[in-house]
Design an enzyme around this catalytic site. Structure first.
Site, PDB file in Angstrom:
ATOM      1  N   GLY B  17      36.623  36.166  79.708  1.00 17.86           N
ATOM      2  CA  GLY B  17      38.062  36.286  80.059  1.00 17.86           C
ATOM      3  C   GLY B  17      38.767  35.947  81.742  1.00 17.86           C
ATOM      4  O   GLY B  17      39.331  36.725  81.404  1.00 17.86           O
ATOM      5  N   ALA B  18      38.491  34.629  81.913  1.00 16.27           N
ATOM      6  CA  ALA B  18      39.337  34.172  83.045  1.00 16.27           C
ATOM      7  C   ALA B  18      40.537  33.206  82.512  1.00 16.27           C
ATOM      8  O   ALA B  18      41.080  33.429  83.841  1.00 16.27           O
ATOM      9  CB  ALA B  18      38.383  32.837  83.325  1.00 16.27           C
ATOM     10  N   ARG B  20      43.335  34.790  82.206  1.00 19.00           N
ATOM     11  CA  ARG B  20      44.798  35.904  81.804  1.00 19.00           C
ATOM     12  C   ARG B  20      43.819  37.033  82.641  1.00 19.00           C
ATOM     13  O   ARG B  20      43.359  37.393  83.002  1.00 19.00           O
ATOM     14  CB  ARG B  20      45.416  36.642  80.984  1.00 19.00           C
ATOM     15  CG  ARG B  20      44.661  36.909  80.171  1.00 19.00           C
ATOM     16  CD  ARG B  20      45.502  36.295  78.894  1.00 19.00           C
ATOM     17  NE  ARG B  20      44.252  37.043  77.406  1.00 19.00           N
ATOM     18  CZ  ARG B  20      44.286  38.121  77.491  1.00 19.00           C
ATOM     19  NH1 ARG B  20      45.464  38.740  77.121  1.00 19.00           N
ATOM     20  NH2 ARG B  20      43.799  38.824  75.678  1.00 19.00           N
ATOM     21  N   SER B  41      36.811  30.845  78.183  1.00 16.14           N
ATOM     22  CA  SER B  41      37.678  32.027  76.942  1.00 16.14           C
ATOM     23  C   SER B  41      38.238  31.413  75.983  1.00 16.14           C
ATOM     24  O   SER B  41      37.847  29.985  75.759  1.00 16.14           O
ATOM     25  CB  SER B  41      38.772  32.840  77.720  1.00 16.14           C
ATOM     26  OG  SER B  41      40.062  31.972  78.009  1.00 16.14           O
ATOM     27  N   SER B 152      34.195  49.753  81.151  1.00 18.39           N
ATOM     28  CA  SER B 152      35.892  50.138  81.074  1.00 18.39           C
ATOM     29  C   SER B 152      36.111  52.148  81.147  1.00 18.39           C
ATOM     30  O   SER B 152      35.317  52.992  80.626  1.00 18.39           O
ATOM     31  CB  SER B 152      36.894  50.175  80.017  1.00 18.39           C
ATOM     32  OG  SER B 152      37.890  51.100  79.402  1.00 18.39           O
ATOM     33  N   TYR B 165      35.997  50.528  71.293  1.00 18.54           N
ATOM     34  CA  TYR B 165      36.267  50.117  72.377  1.00 18.54           C
ATOM     35  C   TYR B 165      35.137  51.160  74.139  1.00 18.54           C
ATOM     36  O   TYR B 165      34.539  50.160  74.514  1.00 18.54           O
ATOM     37  CB  TYR B 165      37.477  49.847  72.715  1.00 18.54           C
ATOM     38  CG  TYR B 165      37.616  49.290  73.877  1.00 18.54           C
ATOM     39  CD1 TYR B 165      37.163  47.702  73.812  1.00 18.54           C
ATOM     40  CD2 TYR B 165      38.225  49.758  74.752  1.00 18.54           C
ATOM     41  CE1 TYR B 165      37.421  47.298  75.692  1.00 18.54           C
ATOM     42  CE2 TYR B 165      38.659  49.428  76.536  1.00 18.54           C
ATOM     43  CZ  TYR B 165      38.774  47.590  76.473  1.00 18.54           C
ATOM     44  OH  TYR B 165      38.280  47.229  77.531  1.00 18.54           O
ATOM     45  N   ALA B 167      32.953  53.209  73.248  1.00 16.01           N
ATOM     46  CA  ALA B 167      31.798  53.023  72.932  1.00 16.01           C
ATOM     47  C   ALA B 167      30.794  52.001  72.998  1.00 16.01           C
ATOM     48  O   ALA B 167      29.859  52.213  73.744  1.00 16.01           O
ATOM     49  CB  ALA B 167      31.414  53.231  71.121  1.00 16.01           C
ATOM     50  N   ALA B 168      31.361  50.533  72.577  1.00 15.75           N
ATOM     51  CA  ALA B 168      30.922  49.532  73.226  1.00 15.75           C
ATOM     52  C   ALA B 168      31.033  49.030  74.587  1.00 15.75           C
ATOM     53  O   ALA B 168      29.781  48.889  75.320  1.00 15.75           O
ATOM     54  CB  ALA B 168      31.862  48.024  72.956  1.00 15.75           C
ATOM     55  N   LYS B 169      31.544  49.720  74.979  1.00 14.16           N
ATOM     56  CA  LYS B 169      32.253  49.805  77.080  1.00 14.16           C
ATOM     57  C   LYS B 169      31.107  50.470  77.760  1.00 14.16           C
ATOM     58  O   LYS B 169      30.397  50.948  78.381  1.00 14.16           O
ATOM     59  CB  LYS B 169      33.524  50.194  77.811  1.00 14.16           C
ATOM     60  CG  LYS B 169      34.186  48.856  77.356  1.00 14.16           C
ATOM     61  CD  LYS B 169      34.141  47.336  78.174  1.00 14.16           C
ATOM     62  CE  LYS B 169      35.259  46.683  77.961  1.00 14.16           C
ATOM     63  NZ  LYS B 169      34.010  45.430  78.398  1.00 14.16           N
TER      64      LYS B 169
END
Lengths: 273, 272
Positions: B17-18, B20, B41, B152, B165, B167-169
């Protein structure tokens, strides 16, 4: 495609620069307090070093830290004050603010530990543990907070408060009821003050330590006592120098969006199931 | 010297995810401290820009287009890094998507595909990268290694905009703890960064800046975080400065999660 350009950004190692900052470290004669004081000085801060007891041994240890800070080319002053008294803390902090020209960073690193069954903890034990760990932290925060709030907001930073506490503020341990209660108090005091002073640019965070290599409790000769270091995922007790870099980060302008947090430097101890 | 312990000279880092936002700023912070950085990314043009910025500070860089939902592509990313640089020291799993999918007004309107995609891109990706990176570090006989995941604040409280989101984090935080203990005997530390609301890029117009400042009143510090502020924290966790820290989540959220029992600004005064 371009790379975002943030006008306020502090870059990488420059972000940790503490040049021009004035720090007060309470408990600076102890292992962790000394390591933090030296690290702040290495990063450029002038440091007031305070010990809360008047023992000759501590005074000697403090004198040594003063010399070490001065050897780094930083200004160092020493204070010997019982900060478990609100008035003592107030007078000491005012003097430090006068001598250094203000206080940007407060570190509370003094620690008093006793362990005995709750049924044998005397009123005096309770008062001493709560007084030297929790009340002292509140009194120095109150006094330093006043000084910080007086200061002009420099950019986004007006002050940084770092309270060194213990995983025992989050967990229970037999025979440590008074200490556990006091440490829990420090953690939630940090959260509450963080909320109260967030908009004024003062951050308040806690560093929670696990078992440290100078902990008197680790000398316990029982089988469980002997196993305690092996219980830490990293299989070693913490050292003062493990803690110091995080204090520098939390003292710096780069940590302005972190407040009310408890950060664990414990070799993974608090991760244990 | 304490600041020397933050140096990353000679280290090689991968940042997903580099292209941005937070990932780009963290990649640059690692590079400025001395690390060579592999930028990943899905969008080639974005990671090329980050890689150029890494080279501009004098470090080596690669841009490797990667879809982190694919375990094969994650493994290929790690293999390509080791092939090019001969080593791997830091795996920073930052890729994730907060708001692009799984959005629905009602719980029963979220379809299986969006749910799975949310879990894949935000949670499975961290597992795929940690699995391949730790194995590579061990095969390379590295004396130590670092894995940093990005979770997050939505993992820790109700997040009604996109509960998948959150739950995933939350899974990323739990994964971080277990991996920290499992990988400790190989001297691989695993921690995660837990950002609250952080602006991904500077406001492009005064109107947007004003809008962001308006939103800031909901945060105790009365401002939004800025992506660059993740850089110094990532550097702390990537470097030997944090050598006694593992299994932890570092929250950077302007004070929100330490409070949250009343609207910001509520400061009662009551004489008991």
């Amino acid at each position: 495609m371009t790379v975002a350009d943030w006008p306020n950004a502090k870059r990488s190692l420059d972000a940790y620069d503490l040049a021009g900052k004035r720090a007060l470290v309470v408990g600076a004669a102890g292992g962790v307090g000394r390591a933090i004081a030296l690290a702040l000085a290495e990063a450029g801060a002038d440091v007031a070093l305070c010990t809360s007891t008047s023992s000759a041994e501590e005074a000697l240890a403090l004198r040594k830290v003063v010399r070490e800070v001065r050897d780094l080319g930083r200004n160092a002053i020493e204070q010997s004050t019982d900060v478990s008294s609100g008035q003592g803390a107030q007078v000491m902090v005012k003097q430090v603010a006068k001598d250094l020209g203000g206080i940007d960073v407060l570190v509370n690193a003094s620690d008093v530990f006793i362990a005995k069954p709750a049924t044998r903890i005397t009123d005096a034990d309770w008062a001493r543990i709560v007084g030297h760990n929790l009340s002292a932290t509140f009194f120095t925060c109150r006094a330093a907070g006043k000084e910080m709030l007086k200061a002009e907001m420099k950019g986004r930073a007006r002050g940084r408060i770092i309270n060194v506490a213990s995983v025992l503020g989050d967990r229970g341990l037999p025979n440590a009821s008074a200490y556990c209660a006091a440490q829990a108090g420090i953690l939630n005091l940090s959260r509450a003050l963080a909320q109260e002073w967030a908009a004024q640019g003062i951050t308040v965070n806690a560093i929670a330590l696990g078992w440290m290599d100078d902990s008197a409790a680790l000398g316990d000769p029982t089988p469980a006592g002997n196993q305690t270091v092996r219980y830490i995922p990293m299989k070693r007790a913490g050292r003062a120098e493990d803690v110091a870099p995080l204090a520098v980060y939390l003292a710096s302008d780069a940590s302005g969006y972190i407040t009310g947090q408890v950060m664990y430097v414990d070799g993974g101890l608090s991760t244990h199931l | 010297m304490v600041l020397d312990r933050l140096r990353l000279d000679g280290k090689v880092a991968i940042v997903t995810g580099a292209g941005r936002g937070l990932g780009q700023q963290m990649a640059l912070a690692l590079a400025e401290a001395g690390a060579d950085v592999v930028c990943a990314s899905r969008t080639q043009a974005q990671i090329e820009a980050t890689a150029d910025a890494v080279r501009a500070v004098g470090r080596r860089a690669l841009a490797i287009p990667t879809d982190v939902r694919s375990s094969e592509q994650c493994k290929a990313l790690i293999d390509a890094t080791a092939d090019e640089f001969g080593t791997l020291d830091i795996m920073l799993s930052n890729a994730g998507i907060g708001d692009a999918r799984g959005h629905a007004t009602e719980l029963w309107d979220v379809n299986d595909e969006d749910w799975r995609d949310t879990i894949d891109v935000n949670l499975s990706s961290a597992f795929y990268c940690a699995r391949a990176a730790s194995k590579k570090m061990i095969d390379l006989n590295k004396p130590s290694g670092v894995i940093i995941n990005v979770a997050s604040g939505t993992a820790l409280r109700a997040y009604t905009q996109n509960f998948g989101y959150g739950a995933a984090k939350a899974g990323v935080i739990a994964l971080t703890k277990s991996l920290a203990v499992m990988l400790q005997r190989h001297n691989i530390r695993v921690n995660c960064i837990i950002p609250g609301f952080v602006a991904q890029r500077p406001a492009p117009t005064p109107e947007i800046a004003a809008m962001m400042q308006k939103q800031a009143r909901y945060y105790p510090v009365q401002r939004l975080g800025e992506a660059w502020e993740l850089g110094p924290l990532a550097l702390y966790l990537a470097s030997d400065a944090s050598s006694y820290v593992t299994g932890q989540g570092f929250i950077i959220d302007g004070g929100g999660l330490a409070g949250g029992v009343a609207p910001v600004g509520f400061a009662p005064e009551v004489e008991g």
